[in-house]
Motif scaffolding. Structure first.
Motif, PDB file in Angstrom:
ATOM      1  N   GLY A 147     148.993  65.842  -8.766  1.00  0.00           N
ATOM      2  CA  GLY A 147     148.154  65.769  -7.583  1.00  0.00           C
ATOM      3  C   GLY A 147     148.098  67.061  -6.799  1.00  0.00           C
ATOM      4  O   GLY A 147     148.730  68.060  -7.154  1.00  0.00           O
ATOM      5  N   LEU A 148     147.352  67.025  -5.708  1.00  0.00           N
ATOM      6  CA  LEU A 148     147.126  68.217  -4.886  1.00  0.00           C
ATOM      7  C   LEU A 148     147.212  67.899  -3.402  1.00  0.00           C
ATOM      8  O   LEU A 148     146.849  66.800  -2.969  1.00  0.00           O
ATOM      9  CB  LEU A 148     145.729  68.791  -5.152  1.00  0.00           C
ATOM     10  N   LEU A 149     147.666  68.882  -2.654  1.00  0.00           N
ATOM     11  CA  LEU A 149     147.565  68.847  -1.193  1.00  0.00           C
ATOM     12  C   LEU A 149     146.795  70.094  -0.786  1.00  0.00           C
ATOM     13  O   LEU A 149     147.222  71.214  -1.090  1.00  0.00           O
ATOM     14  CB  LEU A 149     148.946  68.812  -0.546  1.00  0.00           C
ATOM     15  N   LEU A 150     145.649  69.908  -0.143  1.00  0.00           N
ATOM     16  CA  LEU A 150     144.807  71.032   0.275  1.00  0.00           C
ATOM     17  C   LEU A 150     144.721  71.078   1.796  1.00  0.00           C
ATOM     18  O   LEU A 150     144.486  70.047   2.432  1.00  0.00           O
ATOM     19  CB  LEU A 150     143.395  70.899  -0.300  1.00  0.00           C
ATOM     20  N   VAL A 151     144.916  72.256   2.347  1.00  0.00           N
ATOM     21  CA  VAL A 151     144.800  72.450   3.793  1.00  0.00           C
ATOM     22  C   VAL A 151     143.655  73.423   4.045  1.00  0.00           C
ATOM     23  O   VAL A 151     143.677  74.563   3.566  1.00  0.00           O
ATOM     24  CB  VAL A 151     146.108  72.989   4.408  1.00  0.00           C
ATOM     25  N   GLU A 152     142.655  72.953   4.792  1.00  0.00           N
ATOM     26  CA  GLU A 152     141.474  73.759   5.091  1.00  0.00           C
ATOM     27  C   GLU A 152     141.617  74.516   6.411  1.00  0.00           C
ATOM     28  O   GLU A 152     142.445  74.187   7.249  1.00  0.00           O
ATOM     29  CB  GLU A 152     140.236  72.862   5.207  1.00  0.00           C
ATOM     30  N   SER A 157     145.278  80.350  11.631  1.00  0.00           N
ATOM     31  CA  SER A 157     146.591  80.996  11.745  1.00  0.00           C
ATOM     32  C   SER A 157     146.474  82.430  12.260  1.00  0.00           C
ATOM     33  O   SER A 157     147.493  83.063  12.555  1.00  0.00           O
ATOM     34  CB  SER A 157     147.309  81.007  10.390  1.00  0.00           C
ATOM     35  N   TYR A 158     145.247  82.927  12.352  1.00  0.00           N
ATOM     36  CA  TYR A 158     145.013  84.290  12.828  1.00  0.00           C
ATOM     37  C   TYR A 158     144.266  84.311  14.167  1.00  0.00           C
ATOM     38  O   TYR A 158     143.962  85.387  14.674  1.00  0.00           O
ATOM     39  CB  TYR A 158     144.216  85.071  11.784  1.00  0.00           C
ATOM     40  N   PHE A 159     143.984  83.129  14.716  1.00  0.00           N
ATOM     41  CA  PHE A 159     143.161  83.032  15.928  1.00  0.00           C
ATOM     42  C   PHE A 159     144.017  82.833  17.178  1.00  0.00           C
ATOM     43  O   PHE A 159     144.895  81.963  17.206  1.00  0.00           O
ATOM     44  CB  PHE A 159     142.167  81.878  15.807  1.00  0.00           C
ATOM     45  N   LYS A 160     143.711  83.608  18.221  1.00  0.00           N
ATOM     46  CA  LYS A 160     144.441  83.489  19.476  1.00  0.00           C
ATOM     47  C   LYS A 160     144.263  82.112  20.107  1.00  0.00           C
ATOM     48  O   LYS A 160     145.178  81.588  20.753  1.00  0.00           O
ATOM     49  CB  LYS A 160     143.967  84.563  20.455  1.00  0.00           C
ATOM     50  N   ASP A 161     143.082  81.515  19.943  1.00  0.00           N
ATOM     51  CA  ASP A 161     142.821  80.198  20.528  1.00  0.00           C
ATOM     52  C   ASP A 161     143.747  79.124  19.977  1.00  0.00           C
ATOM     53  O   ASP A 161     143.895  78.050  20.565  1.00  0.00           O
ATOM     54  CB  ASP A 161     141.366  79.774  20.274  1.00  0.00           C
ATOM     55  N   SER A 208     140.686  80.871   3.495  1.00  0.00           N
ATOM     56  CA  SER A 208     140.802  79.783   4.476  1.00  0.00           C
ATOM     57  C   SER A 208     141.320  78.458   3.919  1.00  0.00           C
ATOM     58  O   SER A 208     141.295  77.443   4.611  1.00  0.00           O
ATOM     59  CB  SER A 208     139.461  79.533   5.179  1.00  0.00           C
ATOM     60  N   ILE A 209     141.801  78.445   2.681  1.00  0.00           N
ATOM     61  CA  ILE A 209     142.346  77.219   2.093  1.00  0.00           C
ATOM     62  C   ILE A 209     143.668  77.533   1.397  1.00  0.00           C
ATOM     63  O   ILE A 209     143.790  78.536   0.693  1.00  0.00           O
ATOM     64  CB  ILE A 209     141.378  76.592   1.070  1.00  0.00           C
ATOM     65  N   VAL A 210     144.642  76.667   1.601  1.00  0.00           N
ATOM     66  CA  VAL A 210     145.903  76.726   0.858  1.00  0.00           C
ATOM     67  C   VAL A 210     146.042  75.439   0.062  1.00  0.00           C
ATOM     68  O   VAL A 210     145.820  74.345   0.597  1.00  0.00           O
ATOM     69  CB  VAL A 210     147.115  76.895   1.795  1.00  0.00           C
ATOM     70  N   GLY A 211     146.377  75.561  -1.201  1.00  0.00           N
ATOM     71  CA  GLY A 211     146.561  74.391  -2.043  1.00  0.00           C
ATOM     72  C   GLY A 211     147.953  74.356  -2.639  1.00  0.00           C
ATOM     73  O   GLY A 211     148.477  75.386  -3.085  1.00  0.00           O
ATOM     74  N   LEU A 212     148.561  73.187  -2.650  1.00  0.00           N
ATOM     75  CA  LEU A 212     149.860  72.989  -3.286  1.00  0.00           C
ATOM     76  C   LEU A 212     149.678  72.003  -4.434  1.00  0.00           C
ATOM     77  O   LEU A 212     149.238  70.867  -4.217  1.00  0.00           O
ATOM     78  CB  LEU A 212     150.885  72.438  -2.287  1.00  0.00           C
TER      79      LEU A 212
END
Length: 285
Positions: A147-152, A157-161, A208-212
């Motif tokens: 299986g997969l875990l995807l974070v969009e 992680s680079y935004f001051k807001d 902009s996406i990390v997948g495990l």
């Protein structure tokens, strides 16, 4: 060549992807960055037409739920998670909907107790460090093998807001999984998040996406092998590209003449290693 699409410039590669076609066919609004579709196609095509359990965090207007149904097919069990109770309306269209905070460990405990293990979890929720990290941390144990875990939207992680850059950004948390994967090799020190080294098989970083990728059957300790083929006892030349090697050998011979027993390995560690470190600094600026 580019295509103008709804006042946006769309790469023609994207327009021909099956996932993008499914996106266009959705009857309700969905907003996606164009670069995401090629990642979806690459990682998620293997699940099409199969009886999988797919979870999406962040339902909003419901458009992506229909996109996933169009893409995966009718055999897929599609579950949506949102903090807004109005998302329950999508149950009338055959989706399972759970209401709760993705930054709450208790929510995830109750969710997985009710739903059970899942094949794919996609986090398109609130995009804060805490929301993304807690979701990842709590979900990994419940992702099935293969299986997969995807974070969009990890660009937050680079935004001051979003309180970044920060030592505790999601992207910094995700980078630890590179060490987790490599910690399975003998002699490598345990890494942060080492609890997951027997679950997370590989890590994927995209725009902009990390997948495990989760597969416990593939997370074993590596060991040396040999095909027992013929050998010519070739010399190991790994240090022969050193500009200082000849000088080092001469110096070692000098040390030996005066009674100082110094091996090449020890000499390289004490003398050459600091020089190499200084040369490498330019690649880390």
């Amino acid at each position: 060549m580019t295509i103008q699409f709804q006042n946006q410039t769309l790469n023609p590669l994207i327009a021909n992807l099956e996932i993008f076609k499914a996106y266009q066919q959705s009857p309700y609004l969905s907003l996606k960055h164009s670069a995401y579709f090629q990642v979806y196609e690459e990682l998620l095509s293997q699940y099409r037409g199969k009886s999988i359990t797919f979870v999406e965090v962040g339902v909003l207007n419901g458009g992506s739920l229909f996109m996933w149904r169009n893409f995966f097919g009718p055999q897929a069990r599609i579950i949506g998670i949102d903090f807004n109770p109005l998302a329950k309306r999508w149950e009338q269209d055959g989706f399972e909907i759970y209401i709760g905070s993705q930054s709450s460990s208790d929510f995830w405990k109750n969710f997985f107790s009710a739903v059970g293990p899942v094949d794919v979890l996609l986090d398109d929720g609130g995009h804060t460090n805490e929301q993304q990290i807690v979701t990842t941390h709590e979900a990994i144990p419940f992702i099935k093998d293969g299986g997969l875990l995807l974070v969009e939207d990890v660009h937050t992680s680079y935004f001051k807001d979003f309180g970044n850059p920060s030592k505790y950004s999601f992207i910094n948390y995700a980078k630890q999984f590179v060490d987790v994967v490599n910690s399975r090799f003998p002699g490598v020190q345990p890494a942060p998040q080492a609890r997951f080294k027997k679950a997370v098989y590989s890590v994927h970083f995209y725009d902009s996406i990390v997948g495990l990728s989760v597969d416990r059957t593939k997370c074993f300790t590596s060991s040396w092998t040999s095909n027992e083929g013929q050998t010519f006892e070739a010399e190991d030349y790994r240090h022969h590209d050193s500009a200082a090697r000849q000088l080092n050998q001469a110096l070692i011979k000098t040390f030996h003449k005066v009674g100082l027993k110094v091996s090449m390995g020890k000499f390289l560690k004490l003398v050459e290693a600091p020089l190499v470190k200084n040369r490498l600094k330019r690649f880390f600026k």
